[in-house]
Design a protein around this motif. Structure first.
Motif, PDB file in Angstrom:
ATOM      1  N   ASP A 159      44.006  56.181  55.281  1.00  0.00           N
ATOM      2  CA  ASP A 159      43.120  54.879  55.060  1.00  0.00           C
ATOM      3  C   ASP A 159      44.169  54.123  54.749  1.00  0.00           C
ATOM      4  OD1 ASP A 159      40.978  53.476  54.903  1.00  0.00           O
ATOM      5  OD2 ASP A 159      39.818  55.065  54.128  1.00  0.00           O
ATOM      6  N   ILE A 160      43.612  52.711  54.973  1.00  0.00           N
ATOM      7  CA  ILE A 160      44.424  51.406  54.685  1.00  0.00           C
ATOM      8  C   ILE A 160      43.562  50.486  53.872  1.00  0.00           C
ATOM      9  CG2 ILE A 160      45.176  49.397  55.966  1.00  0.00           C
ATOM     10  CD1 ILE A 160      45.374  51.013  58.618  1.00  0.00           C
ATOM     11  N   GLU A 161      44.052  49.789  52.936  1.00  0.00           N
ATOM     12  CA  GLU A 161      43.556  48.792  51.903  1.00  0.00           C
ATOM     13  C   GLU A 161      44.285  47.594  52.216  1.00  0.00           C
ATOM     14  OE1 GLU A 161      43.464  50.664  47.962  1.00  0.00           O
ATOM     15  OE2 GLU A 161      43.324  48.565  47.077  1.00  0.00           O
ATOM     16  N   LEU A 162      43.416  46.378  52.275  1.00  0.00           N
ATOM     17  CA  LEU A 162      43.938  45.314  52.530  1.00  0.00           C
ATOM     18  C   LEU A 162      44.286  44.760  51.188  1.00  0.00           C
ATOM     19  CD1 LEU A 162      44.534  42.696  54.262  1.00  0.00           C
ATOM     20  CD2 LEU A 162      41.985  42.314  54.016  1.00  0.00           C
ATOM     21  N   ARG A 163      45.451  43.986  50.986  1.00  0.00           N
ATOM     22  CA  ARG A 163      45.540  43.390  49.768  1.00  0.00           C
ATOM     23  C   ARG A 163      46.049  41.669  50.025  1.00  0.00           C
ATOM     24  NH1 ARG A 163      46.783  46.647  45.010  1.00  0.00           N
ATOM     25  NH2 ARG A 163      45.097  48.134  45.121  1.00  0.00           N
ATOM     26  N   MET A 164      45.594  41.032  48.949  1.00  0.00           N
ATOM     27  CA  MET A 164      46.012  39.523  49.413  1.00  0.00           C
ATOM     28  C   MET A 164      47.198  39.204  48.760  1.00  0.00           C
ATOM     29  SD  MET A 164      43.970  38.817  51.691  1.00  0.00           S
ATOM     30  CE  MET A 164      44.076  37.105  51.837  1.00  0.00           C
ATOM     31  N   GLY A 216      35.510  56.884  62.269  1.00  0.00           N
ATOM     32  CA  GLY A 216      36.486  58.279  62.202  1.00  0.00           C
ATOM     33  C   GLY A 216      37.722  57.744  62.544  1.00  0.00           C
ATOM     34  N   TYR A 217      38.241  56.703  62.837  1.00  0.00           N
ATOM     35  CA  TYR A 217      39.875  56.320  63.121  1.00  0.00           C
ATOM     36  C   TYR A 217      40.639  56.233  61.761  1.00  0.00           C
ATOM     37  CZ  TYR A 217      38.264  55.526  68.121  1.00  0.00           C
ATOM     38  OH  TYR A 217      37.827  55.664  69.050  1.00  0.00           O
ATOM     39  N   LEU A 218      40.015  56.034  60.669  1.00  0.00           N
ATOM     40  CA  LEU A 218      40.475  56.152  59.391  1.00  0.00           C
ATOM     41  C   LEU A 218      39.796  56.997  58.570  1.00  0.00           C
ATOM     42  CD1 LEU A 218      40.951  52.319  58.625  1.00  0.00           C
ATOM     43  CD2 LEU A 218      42.802  54.021  59.494  1.00  0.00           C
ATOM     44  N   GLY A 219      40.313  57.647  57.487  1.00  0.00           N
ATOM     45  CA  GLY A 219      39.493  58.595  56.532  1.00  0.00           C
ATOM     46  C   GLY A 219      40.121  59.813  56.483  1.00  0.00           C
ATOM     47  N   ALA A 220      39.512  60.927  56.076  1.00  0.00           N
ATOM     48  CA  ALA A 220      39.874  62.213  55.594  1.00  0.00           C
ATOM     49  C   ALA A 220      40.340  62.982  56.694  1.00  0.00           C
ATOM     50  CB  ALA A 220      38.631  62.884  54.908  1.00  0.00           C
ATOM     51  N   ALA A 276      49.552  59.155  53.712  1.00  0.00           N
ATOM     52  CA  ALA A 276      48.025  59.193  53.732  1.00  0.00           C
ATOM     53  C   ALA A 276      47.225  57.958  53.175  1.00  0.00           C
ATOM     54  CB  ALA A 276      47.362  60.180  52.740  1.00  0.00           C
ATOM     55  N   LYS A 277      48.239  56.749  52.741  1.00  0.00           N
ATOM     56  CA  LYS A 277      47.715  55.665  52.269  1.00  0.00           C
ATOM     57  C   LYS A 277      48.684  54.380  52.887  1.00  0.00           C
ATOM     58  CE  LYS A 277      45.283  53.067  49.904  1.00  0.00           C
ATOM     59  NZ  LYS A 277      44.730  52.839  48.514  1.00  0.00           N
ATOM     60  N   GLY A 278      48.059  53.584  53.437  1.00  0.00           N
ATOM     61  CA  GLY A 278      48.440  52.313  54.068  1.00  0.00           C
ATOM     62  C   GLY A 278      47.987  51.212  53.159  1.00  0.00           C
ATOM     63  N   TYR A 279      48.929  50.189  53.119  1.00  0.00           N
ATOM     64  CA  TYR A 279      48.697  48.713  52.620  1.00  0.00           C
ATOM     65  C   TYR A 279      48.968  47.835  53.803  1.00  0.00           C
ATOM     66  CZ  TYR A 279      47.854  50.754  48.004  1.00  0.00           C
ATOM     67  OH  TYR A 279      47.059  51.730  46.845  1.00  0.00           O
TER      68      TYR A 279
END
Lengths: 158, 515
Positions: free
Chosen positions: B257-262, B243-247, B215-218
């Protein structure tokens, strides 16, 4: 580059609190602190340690591991000059040495007027347009001694 | 209204694309001509940047390399109708550099507006995801396995097998992690695709998430890529809003969903376990394997860690089928590889092609030899930890196994070309120095070996006990190669030993001659 704000413990606490709920919040916190204050100083360490339930040593260990986090503010402008092999194949080492010599600084050093910090970077992904650099985040490529000097002067408003 | 396409890829920005765009807008307005400027990614012909394209009745016509000072003369020559001019290259896809390519992964890059969902859909976007939702996890993994896709980060591990391992590992939650820590000098394919076609990465990661039940991507992006990060962050918001990401990803019932990390400037964080440590908020120190990240990865949960290009290859594989993708390539290297032709080269840029071209074809025919006009002396393949190949090995085909058989690696597909002014002893020293700067410090062969390596190479260069020191260097390299925990210390000997074996004359020539 935006001017960094002077250290403010309350503001720092706000930043730490804002990110503390993330999964693995450490790097986002450090990046946000550096963006606000221009560096991650010693005063920030206990705040983070307390918020994340870590020892100060653990926090210090993380801050000091990564090349990006500064322990003191940089000059008004920051030049990141690439030292990767692709840039070397196009003469970046000679370019760097002549620039450092002219400015009278070492890698990582800041000019005496506090205007410019020159840092090494290992690849900017501009390897087919070498030598390359980032000046205050703006990309520069196919650099020569003349175009590099010109870009620096332009950024300094000379 | 004539549409004009100008790249905003950093490779174009770095040579003044914004100034060109501003000048074109100003010139059109002065002349009272109606134009619309669309900012795209790069076609990958970096030697032609800034490449300006104009939409005409016969398709897009390109002009390059354009500088701001050329703009007035381009308008005089009839730029808006594709008029003749010394900088006119005709249709970009018919340019010799493009005509020989097989663009699967980079099909849209340089053509579409990177942040336009309409463009993405019009050029085949989301079809892979739709099919993935339709066929479900087991069939997705079967398709990816059938394609023969191997991890494009460098290790070349079969992607389908990795996904299956994670899908089969019992867990309360799983993660998708994208390794966008493209630190190898001479590589820029990840950067280019994220700047030029960011939705394809989102689609690829969503397909993976459905396949493994995550359910989660980074996305772990290196801090040296601020422009790519900005584009990707914007793409995430657009995809989420649509709506391509989300619940509930496109009504599939899957939440993702995807979160961007630096990252923060540590090369070693491109190593997957160091990357996971960094994401968790610690020093980027390599973990011992096992356990594999597929079993115990991010926060000890089963995790797929794949390179950007691996994810981006999957929408097409789902859309066209694994067999279609496997129809390209040679041996066990299936599909296409985006080569990055870099360094001292005449025609540098991104060249996507099926595996199997020889190194000589790539360097001499496609790259056109050294930019300096001097003879090519060495090519470093696969980043700072890759071997240096001399022209006598230019018959090596571009294939994982063929390169390994010659003590080299294709890595992430970067090729850095050097002309005959290169000092290979200095390059060997630099490989050790780079390893010393970037070593995470966990294992002794890498931490100490790299520093001792710099000293030993220095002794050789100074002519001190050359034969003994060269023997010592060989021995040290063997220790690093077999004793290091990860590829940083384990592969740093490749550039050193290849420089030593193929270019021995550069190592203390006078002392060697005397011995």
């Amino acid at each position: 580059m935006l001017e960094a704000s002077p250290w403010n413990a309350e503001r720092a606490q706000e930043i730490v609190t804002k990110h503390a709920g993330l999964e693995g919040p450490m790097l986002p916190i450090l990046h946000a602190l550096q963006e606000e204050f221009g560096h991650v100083g010693e005063s920030a360490v206990p705040l983070i340690a307390s918020a994340l339930n870590l020892s100060r040593a653990e926090v210090h260990g993380v801050v000091s591991f990564y090349h990006d986090f500064r322990h003191e503010p940089a000059g008004r402008r920051v030049l990141k000059l690439c030292r990767g092999e692709a840039c070397q194949s196009m003469g970046s080492e000679a370019l760097a040495q002549s620039l450092l010599g002219r400015l009278g600084v070492e890698w990582g050093g800041t000019t005496r007027d506090g205007e410019l910090t020159v840092e090494p970077v290992y690849c900017l992904g501009l390897c087919a347009s070498s030598p390359s650099a980032l000046l205050d985040g703006e990309p520069l490529a196919r650099l020569t001694a003349a175009t590099l000097a010109e870009a620096i002067d332009e950024a300094r408003g000379l | 209204m004539t549409r004009i396409f100008i790249p905003k890829d950093v490779a174009a920005l770095a040579v003044g694309a914004n100034k060109v765009a501003a000048k074109i807008a100003a010139e059109a307005s002065t002349r009272g001509q109606a134009i619309e400027i669309i900012r795209t990614g790069s076609r990958g012909m970096h030697f032609l940047e800034t490449l300006v394209e104009v939409e005409t009745g016969e398709g897009r016509i390109g002009y390059g390399p354009v500088a701001a000072v050329d703009v007035a003369s381009l308008f005089d020559a009839g730029l808006l109708s594709g008029g003749a001019h010394p900088l006119r290259i005709g249709r970009p896809e018919e340019h010799p550099f493009m005509a020989r390519q097989t663009r699967l992964t980079f099909a849209r890059c340089g053509i579409v507006d990177p942040l336009s969902l309409a463009d993405y859909e019009a050029h085949g976007g989301w079809r892979g995801l739709s099919r993935a939702i339709e066929i479900g996890p087991a069939a997705i993994i079967a398709e990816v396995t059938k394609s023969g896709l191997r991890g494009r980060g460098g290790a070349g591990f079969p992607t389908g097998i990795k996904w299956k391992t994670v899908a089969d590992a019992p867990a309360d939650r799983r993660y998708v992690v994208c390794n966008f820590d493209e630190g190898d000098s001479g590589t820029f394919a990840d950067r280019m695709i994220v700047e030029g076609d960011p939705f394809s990465l989102i689609e690829g990661m969503a397909i993976c998430a459905i396949a493994i039940g995550a359910a989660k991507g980074y996305v772990y992006c290196r801090s040296e890529y601020p422009h790519a990060a900005k584009t990707f962050a914007e793409a995430l918001e657009i995809a989420r809003a649509a709506g391509y990401l989300g619940a509930d990803v496109r009504g599939s019932g899957h939440a993702f969903d995807i979160e961007l990390r630096m990252g923060a400037g540590a090369y070693v964080c491109g190593e997957e376990t160091a990357l996971l440590e960094s994401l968790e908020g610690r020093r980027g120190i390599v973990r011992a394997k096992p356990p594999l990240p597929a079993h115990k990865g991010l926060f000890e949960r089963p995790t797929v860690v794949n390179n950007v290009l691996s994810f981006v290859a999957t929408p097409l594989i789902l859309d066209r089928g694994g067999e279609f993708y496997a129809g390209f390539g040679m041996g066990r290297s299936r599909g296409t590889m985006p080569l990055q032709i870099a360094g001292n080269v005449r025609y540098g840029g991104l060249f996507e092609v099926a595996f199997g071209l020889t190194l000589g074809e790539i360097v001499e025919e496609i790259g056109g030899g050294a930019a300096s006009g001097r003879p090519v002396r060495a090519v470093q393949c696969g980043g700072p930890l890759g071997a240096y190949f001399p022209p006598s090995l230019f018959d090596t085909p571009f294939d994982y196994e063929a390169f390994a058989a010659r003590d080299g690696l294709i890595g992430h597909g970067g090729l850095v070309i050097f002309d005959d002014t290169v000092d290979m002893a200095k390059m060997a020293r630099f490989a050790m120095e780079f390893c010393a700067i970037e070593s995470c410090g966990k294992c002794t062969p890498c931490r100490i070996g790299s520093t001792r390596g710099v000293e030993v190479v220095d002794h050789v260069i100074e002519g001190v006990k050359v034969a003994e020191n060269l023997a010592l260097l060989e021995d040290l390299c063997q220790t690093m190669k077999f004793g290091s925990l990860c590829a940083l210390g384990g592969f740093a000997p490749y550039p050193v030993l290849s420089a030593l074996h193929h270019f021995k004359e550069d190592f203390a020539p006078r002392a060697l001659a005397a011995e």
